[in-house]
Write an enzyme that holds these catalytic residues in place. Structure first.
Site, short mmCIF file in Angstrom:
data_model
loop_
_atom_site.label_atom_id
_atom_site.label_comp_id
_atom_site.label_asym_id
_atom_site.label_seq_id
_atom_site.Cartn_x
_atom_site.Cartn_y
_atom_site.Cartn_z
N HIS A 141 -10.34 -5.71 -2.85
CA HIS A 141 -8.60 -6.05 -2.83
C HIS A 141 -8.92 -6.06 -0.86
O HIS A 141 -9.43 -5.38 -0.52
CB HIS A 141 -8.37 -4.27 -2.71
CG HIS A 141 -8.01 -2.96 -2.40
ND1 HIS A 141 -9.40 -2.92 -3.30
CD2 HIS A 141 -8.04 -2.28 -0.82
CE1 HIS A 141 -9.74 -1.29 -2.36
NE2 HIS A 141 -9.56 -1.29 -1.84
N ASN B 36 -12.96 -3.70 2.26
CA ASN B 36 -14.37 -2.47 2.68
C ASN B 36 -14.72 -2.57 1.88
O ASN B 36 -14.32 -2.33 0.25
CB ASN B 36 -13.17 -0.80 2.19
CG ASN B 36 -12.04 -0.90 4.19
OD1 ASN B 36 -12.40 -1.39 4.57
ND2 ASN B 36 -11.32 -0.36 3.52
N ASP C 111 1.05 -1.07 0.29
CA ASP C 111 -0.07 0.09 0.25
C ASP C 111 0.53 1.16 -0.15
O ASP C 111 1.79 0.94 0.67
CB ASP C 111 -0.57 0.16 1.10
CG ASP C 111 -2.01 0.91 1.16
OD1 ASP C 111 -3.29 1.24 0.94
OD2 ASP C 111 -1.69 2.25 0.96
P1 5GP Z 1 -9.46 0.63 0.29
O1 5GP Z 1 -9.95 2.83 0.94
O2 5GP Z 1 -9.99 1.19 -1.12
O3 5GP Z 1 -10.15 0.11 1.12
O4 5GP Z 1 -8.19 1.43 -0.25
C1 5GP Z 1 -7.01 1.37 -1.12
C2 5GP Z 1 -6.36 1.80 -0.94
O5 5GP Z 1 -4.87 1.92 -1.89
C3 5GP Z 1 -5.86 2.54 0.70
O6 5GP Z 1 -5.34 2.53 1.17
C4 5GP Z 1 -5.15 3.67 -0.32
O7 5GP Z 1 -3.45 4.16 0.48
C5 5GP Z 1 -4.51 3.01 -1.45
N1 5GP Z 1 -4.01 3.52 -2.61
C6 5GP Z 1 -4.40 3.83 -3.44
N2 5GP Z 1 -3.90 4.50 -4.69
C7 5GP Z 1 -2.86 3.94 -4.30
C8 5GP Z 1 -1.55 3.15 -5.42
O8 5GP Z 1 -1.04 4.69 -7.01
N3 5GP Z 1 -0.87 2.69 -5.07
C9 5GP Z 1 -1.02 1.52 -4.06
N4 5GP Z 1 0.24 0.95 -3.84
N5 5GP Z 1 -1.44 1.77 -2.95
C10 5GP Z 1 -2.35 2.84 -3.23
#
Ligand code: 5GP
Ligand code: ZN
Length: 114
Positions: free
Chosen positions: A100, A87, A31
């Protein structure tokens, strides 16, 4: 592949990431904003918007995703335990609409998560 999907673009290699695992079905990437000493995202290579879109036919994919998560947890030395979180939707805290699972570890996890 939706070209406007961040994780589809990461799967395609158009956007760089630190990949810890990659096969036809699943990738695991670090992440970009880690919330724990180990914070890895495990995701299907195919675009599925969230866990709300899954069907019984996705069972083998999900089984494989969990096996990959456990394998990465072992590689990361998370012998004391780890957490998987997915989530779903705005209230669930989902910000990227490509299924994810967050693999978190390296410190004790609190419950409830808030
Ligand atoms: P969500 O909020 O949808 O459960 O998780 C999305 C995750 O993607 C977040 O923890 C965020 O830090 C991560 N994330 C967002 N943009 C990027 C990116 O460009 N690369 C990586 N490796 N992670 C990302
Ligand atoms: Zn996608």
């Amino acid at each position: 592949m939706p070209t406007d999907c961040l994780f589809c673009r990461i799967v395609a290699g158009d956007i760089p990431s630190t990949k810890l695992h990659e096969d036809d079905l699943v990738i695991a990437i670090r992440d970009i904003t880690p919330q724990a000493p180990t914070h890895v995202l495990v995701l299907p290579t195919a675009h599925i918007a969230s866990a709300a879109e899954l069907t019984d036919a996705d069972g083998p994919l999900l089984g494989h995703l969990f096996v990959v998560a456990a394998s990465v947890a072992r590689q990361e030395g998370l012998d004391g335990g780890w957490r998987l979180v997915s989530n779903v939707g705005d209230d669930g805290g989902q910000t990227v609409d490509h299924l994810h699972v967050h693999l978190l570890g390296g410190r004790p996890m609190t419950w409830p998560p808030g």
